[in-house]
Scaffold this active site. Sequence first.
Site, PDB file in Angstrom:
ATOM      1  N   LYS A 124       0.832  -1.215   0.000  1.00 57.65           N
ATOM      2  CA  LYS A 124       0.000   0.000   0.000  1.00 57.65           C
ATOM      3  C   LYS A 124       0.869   1.269   0.000  1.00 57.65           C
ATOM      4  O   LYS A 124       0.626   2.176  -0.784  1.00 57.65           O
ATOM      5  CB  LYS A 124      -0.896   0.052   1.254  1.00 57.65           C
TER       6      LYS A 124
ATOM      7  N   ARG B  15      -9.065   1.437   9.356  1.00 57.60           N
ATOM      8  CA  ARG B  15      -8.670   0.058   9.631  1.00 57.60           C
ATOM      9  C   ARG B  15      -9.710  -0.679  10.468  1.00 57.60           C
ATOM     10  O   ARG B  15      -9.520  -1.843  10.793  1.00 57.60           O
ATOM     11  CB  ARG B  15      -7.348   0.053  10.381  1.00 57.60           C
TER      12      ARG B  15
ATOM     13  N   ARG C 138      11.719  -6.800   4.776  1.00 59.90           N
ATOM     14  CA  ARG C 138      11.585  -5.340   4.635  1.00 59.90           C
ATOM     15  C   ARG C 138      12.602  -4.614   5.511  1.00 59.90           C
ATOM     16  O   ARG C 138      12.826  -4.969   6.648  1.00 59.90           O
ATOM     17  CB  ARG C 138      10.170  -4.919   5.027  1.00 59.90           C
TER      18      ARG C 138
ATOM     19  N   ARG D  78      11.764  -2.542  10.869  1.00 60.87           N
ATOM     20  CA  ARG D  78      10.732  -1.914  11.695  1.00 60.87           C
ATOM     21  C   ARG D  78      10.458  -2.798  12.903  1.00 60.87           C
ATOM     22  O   ARG D  78      10.355  -4.014  12.764  1.00 60.87           O
ATOM     23  CB  ARG D  78       9.442  -1.745  10.875  1.00 60.87           C
TER      24      ARG D  78
ATOM     25  N   ARG E 142      -0.199  -8.848  13.500  1.00 62.32           N
ATOM     26  CA  ARG E 142      -0.765  -7.820  12.608  1.00 62.32           C
ATOM     27  C   ARG E 142      -1.674  -8.448  11.560  1.00 62.32           C
ATOM     28  O   ARG E 142      -2.683  -7.862  11.168  1.00 62.32           O
ATOM     29  CB  ARG E 142       0.365  -7.021  11.949  1.00 62.32           C
TER      30      ARG E 142
END
Length: 221
Positions: free
Chosen positions: A16, A89, A128, A161, A172
């Site tokens: 996203k 969300r 990531r 992160r 998540r």
Amino acid sequence: MARLNLIFLGPPGAGKGTQAEIIAKRFHLTKLSTGDILRDAVRQGTPLGRQAQQYMEKGELVPDDVMLGLVEETLDTVKEGFILDGFPRTLQQAKGLEKILKDRQITIHHVILLQVPDEEIIRRLSARRVCPQCKATYNLLSHPPKEDERCDHCGVPLITRPDDKPETIQKRLDVYRKQTAPLIEYYKERGLLREVSGTGNPEAVTYAIEQVLRNDHPQNG
Ligand code: AMP
């Protein structure tokens, strides 16, 4: 050019943020990423940041009233079309947003749903890395930095992160399934949902999103 307002929906790691960045540039839109705003607030140690940090580290959602206040305030600074990346969300946030927009006579034109299978998400999030300085995002598998684990722009070491740790990734995904996935039906019912496959290379995904936007908004072509 008519003002274009979009929501990007999808699981964590669906791309996203990456896609919102590209589409925002091409269509002259402001990208509003609630995750980025919260991470900045945490870094700066503001009251919002102190409140949000505990939730973010656990992979949980920041409370709806906090998020709605933040988005309302931010939207009032936006003069052009926008992309909401990572918001809403929850159903509560979607309903709150509807009211905020209605009061300002603003319309959402499309909700772009980026679909990516769970195995692919776990693979992507584990690889990531982000630049702590300019926030550029890399992926050690599909989009590695030129020099090992350093930002191409700033030269500083990249970081993982805190919420990309394996146990937090699973959390998540669970949160997405329980709290965010019901929005798919919510926006489908309103005729706004546009499903786009988020697998494949980033250019192909951008192309698919552009097709949706150009087909429904020929004045933006
Ligand atoms: P993201 O970068 O969009 O994956 O967001 C990172 C984290 O920020 C999430 O896991 C949440 O803890 C928090 N967050 C971002 N957007 C929202 C939102 N709309 N509602 C609640 N929490 C959010």
